[in-house]
Enzyme design. Sequence first.
Site, PDB file in Angstrom:
ATOM      1  N   ASP A  15       0.854  -1.248   0.102  1.00 46.27           N
ATOM      2  CA  ASP A  15      -0.170   0.016  -0.084  1.00 46.27           C
ATOM      3  C   ASP A  15       0.973   1.302  -0.115  1.00 46.27           C
ATOM      4  OD1 ASP A  15      -2.299  -1.410   0.106  1.00 46.27           O
ATOM      5  OD2 ASP A  15      -2.600  -1.280   2.160  1.00 46.27           O
ATOM      6  N   ALA A  44      -4.002 -10.637   2.364  1.00 49.34           N
ATOM      7  CA  ALA A  44      -2.800 -10.442   3.520  1.00 49.34           C
ATOM      8  C   ALA A  44      -3.413  -9.682   4.466  1.00 49.34           C
ATOM      9  CB  ALA A  44      -1.750  -9.502   3.022  1.00 49.34           C
ATOM     10  N   ASN A  45      -4.176  -8.728   4.378  1.00 50.24           N
ATOM     11  CA  ASN A  45      -4.942  -7.955   5.423  1.00 50.24           C
ATOM     12  C   ASN A  45      -5.919  -8.741   6.353  1.00 50.24           C
ATOM     13  OD1 ASN A  45      -3.871  -5.312   4.508  1.00 50.24           O
ATOM     14  ND2 ASN A  45      -5.605  -4.580   3.765  1.00 50.24           N
ATOM     15  N   GLU A 141      -9.629  -9.818  -5.722  1.00 50.14           N
ATOM     16  CA  GLU A 141      -8.551  -8.977  -6.154  1.00 50.14           C
ATOM     17  C   GLU A 141      -7.365 -10.130  -6.854  1.00 50.14           C
ATOM     18  OE1 GLU A 141      -7.784  -5.030  -3.608  1.00 50.14           O
ATOM     19  OE2 GLU A 141      -6.838  -6.913  -2.869  1.00 50.14           O
ATOM     20  N   GLU A 227     -24.530   2.986   9.804  1.00 46.98           N
ATOM     21  CA  GLU A 227     -25.460   2.388  10.084  1.00 46.98           C
ATOM     22  C   GLU A 227     -25.592   0.877  10.666  1.00 46.98           C
ATOM     23  OE1 GLU A 227     -29.041   2.978   7.511  1.00 46.98           O
ATOM     24  OE2 GLU A 227     -28.288   5.341   7.278  1.00 46.98           O
ATOM     25  N   GLY A 228     -24.095   0.411  10.596  1.00 55.62           N
ATOM     26  CA  GLY A 228     -24.104  -0.774  11.066  1.00 55.62           C
ATOM     27  C   GLY A 228     -23.941  -1.957   9.815  1.00 55.62           C
ATOM     28  N   ASP A 255     -11.457  -5.263   5.781  1.00 54.45           N
ATOM     29  CA  ASP A 255     -10.799  -6.376   5.646  1.00 54.45           C
ATOM     30  C   ASP A 255     -10.755  -7.034   7.201  1.00 54.45           C
ATOM     31  OD1 ASP A 255     -10.188  -6.163   2.929  1.00 54.45           O
ATOM     32  OD2 ASP A 255      -8.740  -5.180   3.382  1.00 54.45           O
ATOM     33  N   ARG A 288      -6.565   3.806  14.116  1.00 50.84           N
ATOM     34  CA  ARG A 288      -5.204   3.782  13.724  1.00 50.84           C
ATOM     35  C   ARG A 288      -4.817   4.101  12.181  1.00 50.84           C
ATOM     36  NH1 ARG A 288      -4.074  -1.556  17.505  1.00 50.84           N
ATOM     37  NH2 ARG A 288      -4.353  -0.650  19.437  1.00 50.84           N
TER      38      ARG A 288
END
Length: 311
Positions: A15, A44-45, A141, A227-228, A255, A288
Amino acid sequence: MNTYDLLVVGSANADLVVGVDRRPAAGETVLGSDLVVHPGGKGANQAVAAARLGARTALLARVGDDGHGRLLRDSLDSAGVDTSGVLVGGAPTGVALITVDPSGDNSIVVSPGANGRLTPGDVRAAGELFAGARVVSVMLEIPLETVAEVARSLADGTRLVLNPSPPAPLPDEVLAACDPLIVNEHEAKVILGTELGGTQLGTDPEDWARRLLARGPRSVVVTLGSEGALVADAAGTRRVPSVKVKAVDTTGAGDAFTAALAWRLGTGESLADSAAYAARVGAAAVTREGAQESYPTAEEVAAYARHGGAL
C-alpha cells in the site's frame, strides 16, 4: 481436527499511501504528504487481522520476488500467519495507490501484479491447506476463475466467506457456496446487475439481502457504514449496530471486519454475533493509521468494548 481456523485465499499488495487535504477531481493535481509504504492487499490484510485476534491462519497468495514481496512476507510472519502458501514469482508484487483525506476516507487504485497470476492450478496444488481449514475466505483481487476453483476445492464441512471486492458479477456456483456473501451497497448493486440498467436497487437493505439470497448464497451480510450491518439467512434478517468512533484511516477496515466475522463463525458463533464482534474489530482498526498495523488483538478488542471505544 482442523489445522487452521481460517484459510485466506487472495491478494497481497504494497500500500503506497499519501495524505491529502482533499482528493483530486478529474484532471486536477493536489499536493500530498510524504509517501508511506504499508503491507496490504485484501488477502494479506485478512490473514494478519485474523492472526492478531488469535486465529490459526494461513494465506494462499502470490507476490513478486522484490522488496514489496519481502515486506509482505515479513509482516505476515511477524503476525503469526502460516506463509507456506505464499508463492513467489510470475510478476512484480501488487501495488495499491491510496489517498487518505483528513476525515479518514480513502480512494484506492490497485495494480494487481502477481495477484493476477494466482491460478486455479495454484489452488489445486494447495490441497493440504484446504483440507485443514475450518473456514475459507476469498475476495476478488485475484482472477475470478481462481475464486471459482476455491469454491470447488472446499473440504466437507468447510465454510466459504466471500467479499466480492472489487465487485463483479459472480457465477452461480460461487454464489451457491457463499456462507456468507459480504457486500456493501455498491457491491450489492453489481452482484444484482442493477448498475447496468433495469430494475433499481431501492433504499431498503432488507430487500437487497432478500434479493441476494435468492441468487443462491446460504447467508448474506450487508455492511451499511455508520448504520452498522444487516445479516440475513433462511431464518430472516437482523440489524447489527455500528460502533461510533473518530476515524483516522479507514484503509483495510473492511478486511478486518471480514476476517473477524469469518473466524468467529468458525468457532460456532451465530452470524449476528459474529458480525457484532467484527464491527468492534473494524471500529478499532479505523482509529489507527495503516491497514495491517492498525489491527487489534483480541485483548484490545475486549478492552475497547469495556471502555466504550477507547483503546
